[in-house]
Design a protein around this motif. Structure first.
Motif, PDB file in Angstrom:
ATOM      1  N   GLU A 182      -3.742   0.369  21.336  1.00 29.90           N
ATOM      2  CA  GLU A 182      -4.155   1.647  20.749  1.00 29.90           C
ATOM      3  C   GLU A 182      -2.952   2.450  20.286  1.00 29.90           C
ATOM      4  OE1 GLU A 182      -6.483   5.784  21.983  1.00 29.90           O
ATOM      5  OE2 GLU A 182      -6.735   3.976  23.198  1.00 29.90           O
ATOM      6  N   ALA A 183      -1.900   2.477  21.108  1.00 32.17           N
ATOM      7  CA  ALA A 183      -0.742   3.311  20.793  1.00 32.17           C
ATOM      8  C   ALA A 183       0.008   2.818  19.557  1.00 32.17           C
ATOM      9  CB  ALA A 183       0.217   3.348  21.992  1.00 32.17           C
ATOM     10  N   LEU A 184       0.030   1.504  19.324  1.00 32.37           N
ATOM     11  CA  LEU A 184       0.850   0.970  18.240  1.00 32.37           C
ATOM     12  C   LEU A 184       0.394   1.435  16.866  1.00 32.37           C
ATOM     13  CD1 LEU A 184      -0.556  -1.629  16.558  1.00 32.37           C
ATOM     14  CD2 LEU A 184      -0.193  -2.762  18.733  1.00 32.37           C
ATOM     15  N   LEU A 185      -0.845   1.916  16.753  1.00 35.12           N
ATOM     16  CA  LEU A 185      -1.304   2.453  15.476  1.00 35.12           C
ATOM     17  C   LEU A 185      -0.489   3.663  15.043  1.00 35.12           C
ATOM     18  CD1 LEU A 185      -5.168   2.186  15.972  1.00 35.12           C
ATOM     19  CD2 LEU A 185      -3.761   0.779  14.482  1.00 35.12           C
ATOM     20  N   ASP A 186       0.109   4.352  16.024  1.00 34.60           N
ATOM     21  CA  ASP A 186       0.900   5.543  15.715  1.00 34.60           C
ATOM     22  C   ASP A 186       2.395   5.245  15.607  1.00 34.60           C
ATOM     23  OD1 ASP A 186      -1.308   7.260  15.710  1.00 34.60           O
ATOM     24  OD2 ASP A 186      -1.257   7.452  17.883  1.00 34.60           O
ATOM     25  N   PHE A 187       2.817   4.001  15.898  1.00 32.74           N
ATOM     26  CA  PHE A 187       4.233   3.665  15.844  1.00 32.74           C
ATOM     27  C   PHE A 187       4.722   3.637  14.401  1.00 32.74           C
ATOM     28  CE2 PHE A 187       4.097   0.949  20.012  1.00 32.74           C
ATOM     29  CZ  PHE A 187       3.878   2.115  20.721  1.00 32.74           C
ATOM     30  N   ARG A 188       5.917   4.152  14.193  1.00 37.45           N
ATOM     31  CA  ARG A 188       6.541   4.125  12.875  1.00 37.45           C
ATOM     32  C   ARG A 188       7.698   3.135  12.798  1.00 37.45           C
ATOM     33  NH1 ARG A 188       2.742   5.914   9.704  1.00 37.45           N
ATOM     34  NH2 ARG A 188       1.784   7.777  10.594  1.00 37.45           N
ATOM     35  N   SER A 189       8.219   2.726  13.934  1.00 37.07           N
ATOM     36  CA  SER A 189       9.348   1.803  13.950  1.00 37.07           C
ATOM     37  C   SER A 189       9.372   1.070  15.283  1.00 37.07           C
ATOM     38  CB  SER A 189      10.666   2.567  13.759  1.00 37.07           C
ATOM     39  OG  SER A 189      10.932   3.391  14.891  1.00 37.07           O
ATOM     40  N   GLU A 190      10.237   0.076  15.353  1.00 34.28           N
ATOM     41  CA  GLU A 190      10.391  -0.682  16.594  1.00 34.28           C
ATOM     42  C   GLU A 190      10.909   0.213  17.715  1.00 34.28           C
ATOM     43  OE1 GLU A 190      13.240  -4.287  17.863  1.00 34.28           O
ATOM     44  OE2 GLU A 190      11.831  -4.812  16.248  1.00 34.28           O
ATOM     45  N   GLU A 191      11.625   1.277  17.360  1.00 36.57           N
ATOM     46  CA  GLU A 191      12.134   2.209  18.363  1.00 36.57           C
ATOM     47  C   GLU A 191      10.989   2.900  19.094  1.00 36.57           C
ATOM     48  OE1 GLU A 191      14.545   4.164  20.891  1.00 36.57           O
ATOM     49  OE2 GLU A 191      15.087   2.527  19.517  1.00 36.57           O
ATOM     50  N   ASP A 192       9.899   3.201  18.379  1.00 36.31           N
ATOM     51  CA  ASP A 192       8.728   3.790  19.035  1.00 36.31           C
ATOM     52  C   ASP A 192       8.176   2.840  20.090  1.00 36.31           C
ATOM     53  OD1 ASP A 192       8.827   6.094  17.485  1.00 36.31           O
ATOM     54  OD2 ASP A 192       7.578   5.229  15.921  1.00 36.31           O
ATOM     55  N   LEU A 193       8.148   1.547  19.766  1.00 41.34           N
ATOM     56  CA  LEU A 193       7.688   0.537  20.728  1.00 41.34           C
ATOM     57  C   LEU A 193       8.601   0.503  21.943  1.00 41.34           C
ATOM     58  CD1 LEU A 193       6.081  -1.957  21.670  1.00 41.34           C
ATOM     59  CD2 LEU A 193       7.537  -3.345  20.167  1.00 41.34           C
ATOM     60  N   ARG A 194       9.897   0.536  21.710  1.00 40.50           N
ATOM     61  CA  ARG A 194      10.856   0.486  22.817  1.00 40.50           C
ATOM     62  C   ARG A 194      10.665   1.689  23.750  1.00 40.50           C
ATOM     63  NH1 ARG A 194      14.673  -0.336  19.903  1.00 40.50           N
ATOM     64  NH2 ARG A 194      14.983  -2.568  20.225  1.00 40.50           N
ATOM     65  N   GLN A 195      10.481   2.864  23.173  1.00 38.14           N
ATOM     66  CA  GLN A 195      10.292   4.062  23.993  1.00 38.14           C
ATOM     67  C   GLN A 195       8.981   3.994  24.769  1.00 38.14           C
ATOM     68  OE1 GLN A 195      10.681   7.462  21.404  1.00 38.14           O
ATOM     69  NE2 GLN A 195      12.822   7.036  20.921  1.00 38.14           N
ATOM     70  N   TRP A 196       7.936   3.460  24.145  1.00 38.58           N
ATOM     71  CA  TRP A 196       6.651   3.352  24.819  1.00 38.58           C
ATOM     72  C   TRP A 196       6.775   2.417  26.034  1.00 38.58           C
ATOM     73  CZ3 TRP A 196       3.122  -0.082  26.619  1.00 38.58           C
ATOM     74  CH2 TRP A 196       1.843   0.379  26.884  1.00 38.58           C
ATOM     75  N   LEU A 197       7.474   1.318  25.875  1.00 39.71           N
ATOM     76  CA  LEU A 197       7.637   0.378  26.991  1.00 39.71           C
ATOM     77  C   LEU A 197       8.448   1.008  28.113  1.00 39.71           C
ATOM     78  CD1 LEU A 197       8.325  -2.930  25.011  1.00 39.71           C
ATOM     79  CD2 LEU A 197       6.303  -2.395  26.389  1.00 39.71           C
ATOM     80  N   GLN A 198       9.455   1.805  27.789  1.00 41.79           N
ATOM     81  CA  GLN A 198      10.252   2.452  28.834  1.00 41.79           C
ATOM     82  C   GLN A 198       9.411   3.410  29.653  1.00 41.79           C
ATOM     83  OE1 GLN A 198      13.440   4.295  26.627  1.00 41.79           O
ATOM     84  NE2 GLN A 198      14.653   2.421  26.495  1.00 41.79           N
ATOM     85  N   VAL A 199       8.469   4.083  29.018  1.00 40.35           N
ATOM     86  CA  VAL A 199       7.644   5.073  29.722  1.00 40.35           C
ATOM     87  C   VAL A 199       6.511   4.415  30.488  1.00 40.35           C
ATOM     88  CG1 VAL A 199       6.065   7.016  29.373  1.00 40.35           C
ATOM     89  CG2 VAL A 199       8.205   6.920  28.109  1.00 40.35           C
ATOM     90  N   ASN A 200       5.933   3.353  29.944  1.00 40.32           N
ATOM     91  CA  ASN A 200       4.675   2.816  30.481  1.00 40.32           C
ATOM     92  C   ASN A 200       4.811   1.565  31.336  1.00 40.32           C
ATOM     93  OD1 ASN A 200       2.315   4.447  29.083  1.00 40.32           O
ATOM     94  ND2 ASN A 200       3.915   4.164  27.546  1.00 40.32           N
ATOM     95  N   ARG A 201       5.972   0.973  31.414  1.00 40.74           N
ATOM     96  CA  ARG A 201       6.101  -0.231  32.237  1.00 40.74           C
ATOM     97  C   ARG A 201       6.243   0.130  33.700  1.00 40.74           C
ATOM     98  NH1 ARG A 201      10.310  -4.423  29.628  1.00 40.74           N
ATOM     99  NH2 ARG A 201      11.405  -2.510  29.243  1.00 40.74           N
TER     100      ARG A 201
END
Length: 288
Positions: A269-288
């Motif tokens: 669900e969250a990846l629909l709002d990602f604009r770059s790979e950096e958004d993915l990296r930040q999401w993993l840091q918060v949610n893992r």
């Protein structure tokens, strides 16, 4: 459901739907690119922009906003941000603003300050529940209107749209992308149901035609692996991310494969709002 993200995915993958919605010729899409613009130093981004692909043109650029919740500050924010963008970029085209509402009841006009603005022909307001026959005659409008269909009607409408997609679109890539979008809308309209339950609504056959499922299935067959639920969800998320950002770094792939099923569903669900790979990296840091 994050309706703005869903709409921007529709316009990105099937931009003809927007021009159907505003009553322009579907061939107009050939002259536009759907994109976003960030306003420097002020930290906000206008996500829904259709910009002409040629600079020497009288075609307008379109700012598209989706508003599905009552918000008395909406027009204050919209116009202030829009004119800041004009000041910063000074685009060489005339402008049009298109606001998409689920219904007229959601709108908060603030006529004291914006009544004259809203009367301009440059500003168009579309209410999805008032589209009427247009939603039945246009595939693109039908997909857009699926977002606001009731749960009782959504599955049968989605099935009809899938059949319409197969019959009307000859380009296989566009056809599969649109079926994929229809699937995503259904997934978000039934947040409490598992993918298996949603697949069952379609008797498995329709969703299995989507690119995501076909590629994940082919990957499993090539390796001779019967995918477990967690592995299957991980592969689906990785396919979506790869299509959006290209090759994902091995470190991020490893992190995604280590997520639980619940975390993978949240990431999907969250990846629909990602604009770059950096958004993915930040999401993993918060949610893992």
């Amino acid at each position: 459901m994050k309706t703005d993200s869903i709409f921007y995915q529709i316009f990105l993958k099937f931009p003809r739907s927007f021009f159907d919605l505003i009553g322009e010729s579907s061939t107009a899409v050939d002259n536009y690119q759907f994109t976003s613009r960030e306003v420097k130093q002020l930290s906000f981004r206008l996500d829904g922009l259709f910009l002409p692909t040629g600079e020497e043109t009288d075609l307008p650029f379109y700012l598209v906003e989706v508003q599905f919740q009552p918000d008395p500050d909406f027009y204050y924010r919209l116009f202030s941000e829009f004119f800041l963008v004009l000041k910063q970029y000074k685009p060489p085209y005339p402008w049009q603003i298109v606001v998409i509402y689920a219904s007229r009841q959601i709108e908060r006009e603030q006529s004291l300050h914006f009544g004259d603005f809203l009367g301009l022909s440059r500003i168009r307001r579309i209410y999805l529940d008032e589209l009427g026959q247009a939603a039945n005659s246009s595939l693109g409008i039908g997909v857009i209107k699926l977002v606001v269909e009731s749960q009782e009607q959504a599955v049968s409408v989605a099935q009809a749209l899938i059949e319409q997609t197969k019959n009307q679109l000859t380009d296989e890539t566009i056809q599969k992308n649109l079926i994929d979008l229809i699937e995503n809308i259904i997934v978000y309209k039934f947040p409490l149901k598992s993918r298996e339950e949603i697949e069952a609504m379609f008797n498995l056959s329709d969703l299995k035609q989507t690119k995501v499922y076909q590629e994940a299935l082919a990957e499993g067959e090539e390796k001779g692996i019967i995918l477990g639920k967690q592995q299957g969800e991980a592969n689906l998320v990785l396919r979506l991310l790869t299509r959006r950002f290209g090759e994902i770094s091995p470190t991020l792939v490893e992190g995604i494969r280590g997520l639980s099923v619940e975390q993978l569903e949240d990431l999907a669900e969250a990846l629909l709002d990602f604009r770059s790979e950096e958004d993915l990296r930040q999401w993993l840091q918060v949610n893992r």
